[in-house]
Design an enzyme around this catalytic site. Structure first.
Site, mmCIF file in Angstrom:
data_model
loop_
_atom_site.group_PDB
_atom_site.id
_atom_site.type_symbol
_atom_site.label_atom_id
_atom_site.label_comp_id
_atom_site.label_asym_id
_atom_site.label_seq_id
_atom_site.Cartn_x
_atom_site.Cartn_y
_atom_site.Cartn_z
ATOM 1 N N GLU A 135 107.998 -27.862 1.680
ATOM 2 C CA GLU A 135 109.286 -27.964 0.986
ATOM 3 C C GLU A 135 109.887 -29.358 1.122
ATOM 4 O O GLU A 135 110.679 -29.781 0.293
ATOM 5 C CB GLU A 135 110.275 -26.932 1.554
ATOM 6 C CG GLU A 135 110.499 -25.772 0.618
ATOM 7 C CD GLU A 135 111.525 -24.766 1.101
ATOM 8 O OE1 GLU A 135 111.412 -23.616 0.656
ATOM 9 O OE2 GLU A 135 112.413 -25.089 1.914
ATOM 10 N N HIS B 107 84.690 -18.803 10.166
ATOM 11 C CA HIS B 107 83.803 -17.799 9.574
ATOM 12 C C HIS B 107 84.244 -17.393 8.173
ATOM 13 O O HIS B 107 83.694 -16.463 7.588
ATOM 14 C CB HIS B 107 83.731 -16.574 10.498
ATOM 15 C CG HIS B 107 83.110 -16.916 11.821
ATOM 16 N ND1 HIS B 107 81.809 -16.595 12.147
ATOM 17 C CD2 HIS B 107 83.606 -17.595 12.887
ATOM 18 C CE1 HIS B 107 81.538 -17.049 13.368
ATOM 19 N NE2 HIS B 107 82.615 -17.667 13.831
ATOM 20 N N LYS C 290 113.228 -18.469 -9.468
ATOM 21 C CA LYS C 290 114.404 -17.602 -9.354
ATOM 22 C C LYS C 290 115.100 -17.468 -10.706
ATOM 23 O O LYS C 290 115.496 -16.374 -11.101
ATOM 24 C CB LYS C 290 115.402 -18.187 -8.339
ATOM 25 C CG LYS C 290 114.910 -18.166 -6.912
ATOM 26 C CD LYS C 290 115.993 -18.682 -5.985
ATOM 27 C CE LYS C 290 115.447 -19.016 -4.631
ATOM 28 N NZ LYS C 290 116.389 -19.755 -3.787
#
Ligand code: PA5
Length: 446
Positions: free
Chosen positions: A286, A307, A421
């Site tokens: 951010e 792995h 948003k």
């Protein structure tokens, strides 16, 4: 210093001269940060927080945590992003990722409001059944959708279970000092409130009430956490990158970025570090990912992820560098037992500690990854103590701010998180978003 840096495994990829060339830019970033003249300078309260914090509130946090520990079996912490990651990371780091299975007399701590999953919320209500519950609602703005939905449900639940007066004794709100819907609601309902300081952004807020109340409720000594951060505040000020590991980290990662390494993997060989990885990803992602620039922050726990991601790291696109957090010692040692029959052929390990094996896995991996074209930075951390965690938190926060200024962005805003948003609100029919709704629906129908 509680955190030391080793950059020898980056030298094949960026020369000492390339790193030294960062020195003036680091010094200038330091000047901007410390004089308060850089971008986003109204959000640098975290810089002096370890010394300059509200002592009266700090005492109240400890009192509230003691009360929660004495009258609750469960603490539900509601928040998202910077309003939950730091607390969760610190609890898992200092206690255990399995803290809720062995709380040693403290409350179980569940995090809610960090998604919009009905399954997750419904399951949490089941987990609260028959247990004494307290709630800490954390939102600086008070309007973030995810925690607001969860709090609406928990407020009702608490009032039904305990009555309005009883609920008031068990709901704690951490929010803006004066403004916002949550502050207004808390004042109306008479909830105890704690403050997210105006000049501290969410992702830099773990050492405010945002992080400290849940962390203290888990039984952590928050005085020691602050003590470590204070030490870092004092020690990590030298502008000389050879004397300041925090600034060296900022210099080397920026030099690597400019040499084409655009993804940083934060790595630890300890599962208890997993949520620190998540906290770090928000902090760096951010802060730096803007204006079409920035290192992409990714993470892994080794050897687990060797792995799954190991193939890509060794052989995939050469855009990766690693920053490995190495602990001097595990919290507890364990020796590998002898097997007289040696059925698994592992008797060459008999008598060794698991940590010795883990450290050899690290050494072998560093060499392999460097041979494969992946630069490695090591951050060596002394202990798992509260104090060293406080130091590490401050180290990462300061390196992030300095890195952001070197990159030429404002490390303290996050304009990009609004885009989803706005679309979500328009699609949900939130008043005020009517004009965008039709256009978005048409695009989705294409
Ligand atoms: O770093 C940030 O500012 C964000 O991640 C916020 O912490 C997050 O969006 C939560 O915001 P709020 O505390 O206002 O609910």
């Amino acid at each position: 210093m509680a955190v030391r840096i080793d950059t020898r495994y980056t030298e094949r990829f960026v020369t000492k001269e390339q790193v030294s060339a960062m020195q003036p830019r680091i010094a200038s970033a330091h000047e901007q940060l410390h004089s308060g003249t850089g971008l986003g300078n109204d959000f640098i309260g975290w810089l002096n927080l370890p010394t300059d914090y509200d002592k009266e509130e700090f005492a109240r946090i400890k009192q509230a945590a003691a009360k929660i520990r004495s009258d609750s079996d469960v603490l539900v912490v509601i928040g998202i992003g910077g309003s939950y990651l730091g607390a969760r990371a610190a609890i898992e780091y200092l206690k255990s990722p399995n803290y809720n299975l062995a709380t040693n007399g403290g409350p179980q701590i569940f995090f809610s409001g960090c998604n919009i999953s009905s399954d997750a919320l419904n399951e949490l209500f089941m987990l609260c059944e028959g247990k004494r519950v307290s709630v800490n609602m954390i939102s600086k703005s008070g309007t973030t959708t995810e925690p607001a939905i969860a709090f609406r449900a928990f407020k009702k639940y608490m009032e039904e279970r305990y009555g309005k007066d009883g609920a008031r004794e068990r709901i704690y709100c951490t929010t803006d000092r004066a403004k916002g819907t949550l502050k207004a609601l808390a004042t109306t309902e008479g909830y105890e409130t704690f403050v997210v300081p105006d000049n501290v952004g969410g992702r830099f807020s773990v050492l405010t009430a945002v992080g400290l109340l849940p962390i203290a409720a888990a039984g952590v000594d928050i005085d020691k956490l602050m003590e470590g951060a204070r030490l870092a505040q004092n020690e990590l000020c030298d502008t000389d990158i050879e004397k300041n590991p925090c600034y060296k980290y900022a210099a080397v990662r920026n030099a690597l970025y400019e040499a084409g390494f655009s993804t940083e993997l934060l790595v630890s060989y300890e599962p208890a570090f997993q949520m620190m990885n998540e906290w770090w990803k928000q902090l760096y992602g951010e802060s730096e990912g803007k204006d079409t620039k920035g290192i992409f922050p990714a993470s892994a726990i080794f050897s687990t992820d060797l792995h799954s991601l190991g193939q890509y790291i060794q052989d995939g696109a050469r855009i990766l560098f690693e920053t490995v957090c190495v602990f001097d010692q595990p919290k507890q040692q364990r020796v590998i037992e002898d097997d007289p029959a040696n059925v698994d052929g592992l008797n060459f390990l008999t008598g060794m500690t698991m940590d010795e094996v883990n450290k050899k896995a690290f050494a072998g991996t560093v060499l392999a990854h460097v041979d494969g074209g992946v630069p490695n930075i090591a951050l060596n951390i002394d202990t798992w103590s509260e104090s060293d965690l406080g130091y590490l938190i401050y180290f990462f926060e300061k390196a992030c701010a300095i890195s952001g200024y070197v990159l030429g962005v404002n490390p303290f805003n996050q304009p990009g998180v609004e885009a989803y948003k706005k679309n979500m609100f328009a699609l949900l029919g939130k008043p005020g978003y009517e004009s965008q709704k039709a256009e978005l629906e048409a695009r989705l129908a294409e």
